[in-house]
Design a protein around this motif. Structure first.
Motif, PDB file in Angstrom:
ATOM      1  N   ARG A 160      34.951  41.037  30.763  1.00 41.25           N
ATOM      2  CA  ARG A 160      34.816  40.554  29.045  1.00 41.25           C
ATOM      3  C   ARG A 160      36.194  40.151  28.641  1.00 41.25           C
ATOM      4  NH1 ARG A 160      31.687  38.747  24.768  1.00 41.25           N
ATOM      5  NH2 ARG A 160      32.731  37.592  25.478  1.00 41.25           N
ATOM      6  N   PHE A 161      37.570  40.530  29.132  1.00 42.72           N
ATOM      7  CA  PHE A 161      38.887  39.999  28.792  1.00 42.72           C
ATOM      8  C   PHE A 161      39.047  39.056  29.756  1.00 42.72           C
ATOM      9  CE2 PHE A 161      37.199  43.102  26.297  1.00 42.72           C
ATOM     10  CZ  PHE A 161      37.871  42.616  24.711  1.00 42.72           C
ATOM     11  N   PRO A 162      40.059  38.692  29.637  1.00 41.82           N
ATOM     12  CA  PRO A 162      41.171  37.832  30.239  1.00 41.82           C
ATOM     13  C   PRO A 162      42.091  39.114  31.007  1.00 41.82           C
ATOM     14  CG  PRO A 162      41.927  36.905  28.837  1.00 41.82           C
ATOM     15  CD  PRO A 162      41.014  38.262  28.310  1.00 41.82           C
ATOM     16  N   ALA A 163      42.886  38.883  32.109  1.00 42.89           N
ATOM     17  CA  ALA A 163      44.402  39.362  32.485  1.00 42.89           C
ATOM     18  C   ALA A 163      45.525  38.881  31.898  1.00 42.89           C
ATOM     19  CB  ALA A 163      44.480  39.658  33.775  1.00 42.89           C
ATOM     20  N   ASP A 164      45.801  38.621  30.748  1.00 42.78           N
ATOM     21  CA  ASP A 164      46.882  37.681  29.753  1.00 42.78           C
ATOM     22  C   ASP A 164      46.816  38.742  28.717  1.00 42.78           C
ATOM     23  OD1 ASP A 164      45.289  35.874  28.892  1.00 42.78           O
ATOM     24  OD2 ASP A 164      45.727  34.645  30.416  1.00 42.78           O
ATOM     25  N   ALA A 176      40.905  43.769  32.803  1.00 42.59           N
ATOM     26  CA  ALA A 176      40.353  42.954  33.995  1.00 42.59           C
ATOM     27  C   ALA A 176      41.589  42.465  35.040  1.00 42.59           C
ATOM     28  CB  ALA A 176      40.665  41.425  32.617  1.00 42.59           C
ATOM     29  N   MET A 177      42.712  43.390  34.567  1.00 43.46           N
ATOM     30  CA  MET A 177      43.154  43.620  36.102  1.00 43.46           C
ATOM     31  C   MET A 177      43.159  44.629  36.721  1.00 43.46           C
ATOM     32  SD  MET A 177      47.030  43.612  33.911  1.00 43.46           S
ATOM     33  CE  MET A 177      47.949  44.146  35.656  1.00 43.46           C
ATOM     34  N   LEU A 178      42.314  45.690  36.676  1.00 43.11           N
ATOM     35  CA  LEU A 178      41.354  46.386  36.761  1.00 43.11           C
ATOM     36  C   LEU A 178      40.163  46.146  38.161  1.00 43.11           C
ATOM     37  CD1 LEU A 178      42.281  49.768  35.135  1.00 43.11           C
ATOM     38  CD2 LEU A 178      42.932  49.421  37.149  1.00 43.11           C
ATOM     39  N   ALA A 179      39.041  45.014  37.160  1.00 37.91           N
ATOM     40  CA  ALA A 179      38.308  44.875  38.391  1.00 37.91           C
ATOM     41  C   ALA A 179      38.926  43.345  38.598  1.00 37.91           C
ATOM     42  CB  ALA A 179      37.888  43.968  36.929  1.00 37.91           C
ATOM     43  N   ALA A 180      39.810  42.842  38.516  1.00 36.18           N
ATOM     44  CA  ALA A 180      40.226  41.971  39.906  1.00 36.18           C
ATOM     45  C   ALA A 180      40.341  42.658  41.027  1.00 36.18           C
ATOM     46  CB  ALA A 180      41.496  40.871  39.551  1.00 36.18           C
ATOM     47  N   GLU A 181      40.984  44.340  40.224  1.00 37.88           N
ATOM     48  CA  GLU A 181      41.700  44.106  42.244  1.00 37.88           C
ATOM     49  C   GLU A 181      40.488  45.500  42.858  1.00 37.88           C
ATOM     50  OE1 GLU A 181      45.504  46.956  41.660  1.00 37.88           O
ATOM     51  OE2 GLU A 181      45.713  46.296  39.764  1.00 37.88           O
ATOM     52  N   ALA A 182      39.660  45.756  41.671  1.00 38.81           N
ATOM     53  CA  ALA A 182      38.427  46.639  42.439  1.00 38.81           C
ATOM     54  C   ALA A 182      37.328  45.239  43.568  1.00 38.81           C
ATOM     55  CB  ALA A 182      37.842  47.323  41.546  1.00 38.81           C
ATOM     56  N   PHE A 183      37.707  44.304  42.243  1.00 39.31           N
ATOM     57  CA  PHE A 183      36.866  43.638  43.379  1.00 39.31           C
ATOM     58  C   PHE A 183      36.721  43.442  44.639  1.00 39.31           C
ATOM     59  CE2 PHE A 183      36.062  39.067  44.842  1.00 39.31           C
ATOM     60  CZ  PHE A 183      34.459  39.030  44.398  1.00 39.31           C
ATOM     61  N   ARG A 206      30.969  37.183  43.283  1.00 38.17           N
ATOM     62  CA  ARG A 206      32.091  36.407  42.613  1.00 38.17           C
ATOM     63  C   ARG A 206      32.333  37.295  41.297  1.00 38.17           C
ATOM     64  NH1 ARG A 206      27.037  33.396  41.697  1.00 38.17           N
ATOM     65  NH2 ARG A 206      27.511  32.504  43.325  1.00 38.17           N
ATOM     66  N   LEU A 207      33.646  37.292  40.564  1.00 40.69           N
ATOM     67  CA  LEU A 207      33.955  38.029  39.269  1.00 40.69           C
ATOM     68  C   LEU A 207      34.173  36.893  38.802  1.00 40.69           C
ATOM     69  CD1 LEU A 207      34.885  40.450  37.258  1.00 40.69           C
ATOM     70  CD2 LEU A 207      37.237  39.407  39.171  1.00 40.69           C
ATOM     71  N   LEU A 208      33.795  37.453  37.009  1.00 39.14           N
ATOM     72  CA  LEU A 208      33.595  35.666  36.503  1.00 39.14           C
ATOM     73  C   LEU A 208      34.238  36.221  35.140  1.00 39.14           C
ATOM     74  CD1 LEU A 208      29.930  34.431  36.918  1.00 39.14           C
ATOM     75  CD2 LEU A 208      31.873  33.376  37.581  1.00 39.14           C
ATOM     76  N   TRP A 209      34.922  36.218  34.216  1.00 40.41           N
ATOM     77  CA  TRP A 209      35.217  36.309  32.779  1.00 40.41           C
ATOM     78  C   TRP A 209      34.388  35.748  31.987  1.00 40.41           C
ATOM     79  CZ3 TRP A 209      39.453  33.495  30.203  1.00 40.41           C
ATOM     80  CH2 TRP A 209      39.756  33.440  29.173  1.00 40.41           C
ATOM     81  N   ASN A 210      33.899  36.169  30.814  1.00 39.23           N
ATOM     82  CA  ASN A 210      32.958  35.596  29.677  1.00 39.23           C
ATOM     83  C   ASN A 210      33.648  35.349  29.065  1.00 39.23           C
ATOM     84  OD1 ASN A 210      30.345  37.840  27.808  1.00 39.23           O
ATOM     85  ND2 ASN A 210      30.703  35.302  27.901  1.00 39.23           N
ATOM     86  N   THR A 211      34.376  33.892  28.990  1.00 37.71           N
ATOM     87  CA  THR A 211      34.976  33.617  27.976  1.00 37.71           C
ATOM     88  C   THR A 211      34.390  33.854  26.568  1.00 37.71           C
ATOM     89  OG1 THR A 211      34.572  31.334  27.809  1.00 37.71           O
ATOM     90  CG2 THR A 211      36.321  32.010  28.878  1.00 37.71           C
ATOM     91  N   PHE A 269      31.729  30.898  31.111  1.00 39.30           N
ATOM     92  CA  PHE A 269      32.233  31.676  32.332  1.00 39.30           C
ATOM     93  C   PHE A 269      33.273  31.372  32.540  1.00 39.30           C
ATOM     94  CE2 PHE A 269      27.947  32.792  31.742  1.00 39.30           C
ATOM     95  CZ  PHE A 269      28.245  34.494  31.427  1.00 39.30           C
ATOM     96  N   MET A 270      34.735  31.154  33.213  1.00 37.42           N
ATOM     97  CA  MET A 270      35.436  31.130  34.156  1.00 37.42           C
ATOM     98  C   MET A 270      35.423  32.207  35.629  1.00 37.42           C
ATOM     99  SD  MET A 270      38.873  29.802  31.806  1.00 37.42           S
ATOM    100  CE  MET A 270      39.465  29.307  33.604  1.00 37.42           C
ATOM    101  N   THR A 271      35.742  31.265  36.162  1.00 42.54           N
ATOM    102  CA  THR A 271      35.536  32.420  37.893  1.00 42.54           C
ATOM    103  C   THR A 271      37.063  32.563  38.288  1.00 42.54           C
ATOM    104  OG1 THR A 271      34.115  30.791  38.620  1.00 42.54           O
ATOM    105  CG2 THR A 271      35.201  32.095  40.470  1.00 42.54           C
ATOM    106  N   ILE A 272      36.766  33.879  38.905  1.00 39.48           N
ATOM    107  CA  ILE A 272      38.099  34.484  38.331  1.00 39.48           C
ATOM    108  C   ILE A 272      38.267  34.853  40.298  1.00 39.48           C
ATOM    109  CG2 ILE A 272      39.457  36.989  38.359  1.00 39.48           C
ATOM    110  CD1 ILE A 272      38.982  34.792  35.776  1.00 39.48           C
TER     111      ILE A 272
END
Length: 828
Positions: A160-164, A176-183, A206-211, A269-272
């Motif tokens: 749901r959120f960006p890592a910033d 968002a940070m945990l999602a990227a690491e767990a991916f 893929r890991l996406l951010w729902n902007t 969506f943005m691709t992370i």
């Protein structure tokens, strides 16, 4: 819950990813539901949505993915929302988390997704992820996210959120940070290898951010991948904007009722990480039966069943579904084989019109004691179904074989003994004490579950079309309310005796003794024993031990103990005492607490029968207080604890000009957000101040407000807050009488605060106000709006964003001393 257990992995998936909410009737699908589920049977794809809190999820997108695209869809909320505010009652912290858990489950029953959690505790607002990870145990919570990815095996993960900092909350950014690491970690067998006894590494595509476009924060752009989720579903008779509104409106403790949306609605969506989608969200993912070796033939069978489905005669599909089930059972063991086997069995039950439930005759039972249990079932379709047997806890073969004749109601009752080793009903994440920020969960297999696994289950063995089936139904309590009709409650496993205290905090301002009533309640017949208080050093009790005897379940007995400090009160101190009941050779220390609201099932838990003992050097002038309730706080009860006579004020008292009798009037938290009458009461309250009264207003959020004229002189409300409960406080008016009368306020009075210093501080403050303090979180500029005070006419007006609504119920001594000073006007 329908289970066909073949392997340990199948059991694990069924338990943790498909558990229906307790205290709900058995699922019943109409013919349109069956059609939709048949189409879902033909789709092998999964999406996991991930954010930090209840209400963070995008309910429109979840509904679209679950009911239009027919993907297996889950929402992983890192927390249960324990740190927020409660607009429906006065529960806070873990108790609020219990309410929001049930609200999330209600939301998921509406939008079709599944609900999961980590062990992270919502400790309140966090300004950045660095602060968040100093309180959360990052390694454990990351492990929980990895665990859920490996179990749920999502093809796509969506944040749901960006890592910033655009996330707006430290928990959001952390999610968002945990999602990227767990991916990455979920696909690496070297990471969290202890999980591999139960699950396999899983590589998500893929890991996406729902902007989003929230207020002034617009993170969407037309060059981002987008999909239209505003479709209308004829089988459901609703569009996904309508379903989303129903789902989001389940978050009642947050006041999130929303109107239905209709028509086209784009999600961006943005691709992370991973490959970017081009045409479809699941580009590159095989969502057909051919993703399972040998599954293509099953897919053809499912396609034919969908084509041949007669919405006016669902039972005609049973033979085809039986053949599909047999074909699925022959496939290699694995995630999708087991998931689709469960879905096929659910469709068979629905098409046969089979209904089955299990009940207890009473709402609670006690380990080692007897109970009455009933299983009821009926075959409402024309396809033959045979009951082979029913197993009840401790009583296999409680019922033997029989034909379930068409539309003939079957009721099977038995007397049982509750297993002596069964655990008391307690939410698994609250069963053990835990540090701030992270729940202690000893059993790793429980992680992710929204609720406890039902402890008492009826197993119903059937034969349908020559194939054997097993249905499991948790024993529940069902009763009829004369107004609301048929209601369900979770069956409660209770200790034989519980003790409840009138107060959670006992405050000693001198060495005079206080009487502590202890109310005992029997959960079974013939309960006898002794009760005593386990006291900390520095306190003594007049009565060492007292006997109790209660002959019937539900009987109550009140015993009184007299507690006093051993020495005269000279210092501020907080400690805890516990009630200990000895019964049948065992010690019990539980109280019982019910959380009851119409929009969620009854919640019963058994917290420690304990209370805080607080010694505080506290003086106060005046005695009679008026209190205008806000959105669920315990401040009025806390003030009664220190000797004030507190009266709740309403229309009659305020509009009837009956305020002059009160030494001070206090307005509860968020009253100007939630009580529309405040707009009309305000002038009367200001007259009270002008005529010599003292008025203190506790925090409100900055929108919506029923009036912006909160005080006698202008100010507005900001979103400024200090989240560090240990932040240094500077006194701006050290010589003012409010700092010296009737208590001498020092920096020590800000020690021991909990969760935060304060929130939604005033801004744009008129010069008529005095600002009493500055404080700030690490690395930020000082904030001077936490508490403001003005002389108005003959009286005093105070507005405070300090979190007294948390500090006073927690028994923070200095908070009492400061609060009393703020409402104590020195008489001239």
């Amino acid at each position: 819950m329908f289970l066909r257990i073949r392997t340990a992995l199948a059991l694990l998936i069924a338990i943790t990813a498909g558990v229906p909410a307790m205290a709900q009737p058995s699922p019943v699908w109409n013919a349109a539901d069956i059609k939709l589920q048949l189409k879902k049977l033909d789709t092998l794809a999964s999406v996991l949505y991930l954010a930090a809190h209840p209400d963070d999820e995008n309910t429109r997108l979840l509904a679209y993915l679950a009911k239009e695209k027919l993907y297996r869809t889950g929402y992983l909320s890192l927390t249960r929302g324990d740190g927020g505010q409660n607009l429906v009652g006065n529960e806070q912290s873990e108790l609020l988390g219990l309410i929001r858990t049930q609200e999330l489950l209600a939301a998921r029953r509406t939008d079709g997704a599944e609900q999961f959690f980590t062990r992270a505790q919502d400790f309140g607002f966090s300004k950045n992820p660095a602060e968040t990870f100093t309180i959360w145990d990052k390694k454990k919570i990351l492990g929980d996210v990895v665990w859920m990815i490996r179990k749920f095996q999502p093809d796509v993960i969506i944040c749901r959120f960006p890592a910033d900092s655009r996330a707006g909350h430290g928990h959001h950014t952390a999610s968002a940070m945990l999602a990227a690491e767990a991916f990455t970690a979920a696909a690496d067998p070297k990471q969290y290898p202890e999980q591999l006894k139960y699950v396999k590494p899983w590589k998500t595509t893929r890991l996406l951010w729902n902007t989003f476009n929230f207020g002034s924060a617009n993170t969407i752009s037309e060059d981002q991948f987008k999909i239209d989720v505003g479709a209308y579903n004829y089988l459901l008779g609703k569009g996904y904007g309508e379903i989303a509104a129903e789902s989001r409106s389940q978050h009642k403790s947050q006041g999130f009722g929303v109107p239905a949306g209709r028509g086209s609605s784009m999600e961006y969506f943005m691709t992370i990480k991973g490959d970017a989608p081009r045409q479809q969200l699941l580009d590159g993912v095989n969502t057909s039966w051919s993703r399972i070796p040998g599954g293509a033939a099953v897919g053809a069978m499912v396609d034919k069943a969908i084509h041949d489905y007669n919405i006016e005669d669902p039972a005609a599909s049973v033979p085809a579904l039986l053949n599909i089930r047999k074909a699925v059972q022959a496939l290699p063991d694995g995630y999708w084989r087991n998931q689709k086997l469960k879905e096929t069995e659910q469709l068979i039950y629905a098409c046969t019109g089979l209904w089955a439930e299990a009940y207890s005759a009473t709402p609670s039972v006690v380990p080692g004691f007897g109970m009455e249990a009933t299983v009821q079932l009926i075959n409402r379709g024309q396809f033959p179904v045979k009951l082979r047997k029913v197993d009840l806890p401790g009583k296999p073969d409680a019922a033997g074989a029989r034909e379930l004749d068409y539309n003939k109601f079957n009721s099977i009752s038995q007397s049982l003994t509750v297993p002596a080793d069964i655990k008391i009903s307690q939410p698994y994440w609250l069963a053990a004490s835990h540090p701030l920020g992270t729940y202690a969960i000893p059993d790793p297999l429980q992680v992710g579950n929204p609720e406890n696994i039902p402890p008492l289950v009826a197993r119903i063995y059937l034969e349908i079309g020559g194939q054997e089936f097993l249905i499991e139904r948790p024993l529940q309590y069902k009763y009829t309310d004369p107004v609301k009709g048929e209601l369900y409650e979770p069956l409660v496993i209770a200790p034989p005796v519980v003790a409840n205290l009138n107060n959670q905090v006992y405050i000693f301002t001198n060495n005079q003794p206080q009487t502590v009533p202890v109310k005992l309640t029997a959960s079974a017949d013939g309960v006898t024993g002794n009760v005593q208080l386990r006291l900390p050093a520095g306190f003594a009790v007049k009565e060492n031990s007292q006997p109790f005897r209660m002959d019937k379940k539900g009987d109550e007995q009140e015993l009184r103990f007299t507690i006093h400090p051993i020495a005269a009160t000279s210092a501020n101190h907080v400690d805890t005492f516990t009630v200990v009941m000895s019964c049948n050779g065992k010690e019990y220390t539980q109280s019982i607490q019910h959380i009851r609201y119409d929009h969620i099932p009854l919640i019963t838990l058994f917290p420690e029968a304990s209370a805080r003992l607080v010694t505080v050097d506290l003086k106060h002038n005046g005695n009679k207080l008026g209190y205008i309730p806000g959105a669920g706080d315990l401040v009025a009860a806390s003030l009664r604890q220190v000797g004030y006579d507190v009266t709740e004020l309403g229309e009659k008292e305020i509009m009837g000009n009956q305020l002059s009798q009160y030494d001070a009037i206090i307005v509860g938290v968020r009253a100007y957000n939630t009580n529309p009458r405040m707009k009309y009461w305000q002038s009367h309250l200001m007259d009270y101040v002008s005529n010599g009264g003292t008025m203190l207003v506790q925090y409100n959020v900055n929108s919506p407000l029923v009036t912006t004229n909160l005080g006698p002189f202008p100010f507005s409300l900001s979103r400024d807050r200090v989240t560090d409960e240990n932040a240094a406080v500077t006194f701006l008016q050290p010589d003012d009488a409010v700092m010296h009368y009737p208590n001498e306020i020092t920096s020590a009075d800000f020690s021991g605060w909990v969760q935060e210093r304060g929130l939604y501080f005033p801004a744009n403050i008129d010069k008529a106000y005095k600002k009493l303090f500055t404080m700030n979180d690490k690395g930020e500029s000082p904030l001077d709006g936490s508490t403001i005070m003005a002389q108005y006419g003959k009286g005093r007006y105070v507005y405070t964003g300090l979190a007294f609504f948390r500090e006073l119920p927690a028994g923070v001594p200095g908070a009492y001393r400061l609060f009393v000073n703020l409402i104590s006007a020195k008489q001239h």
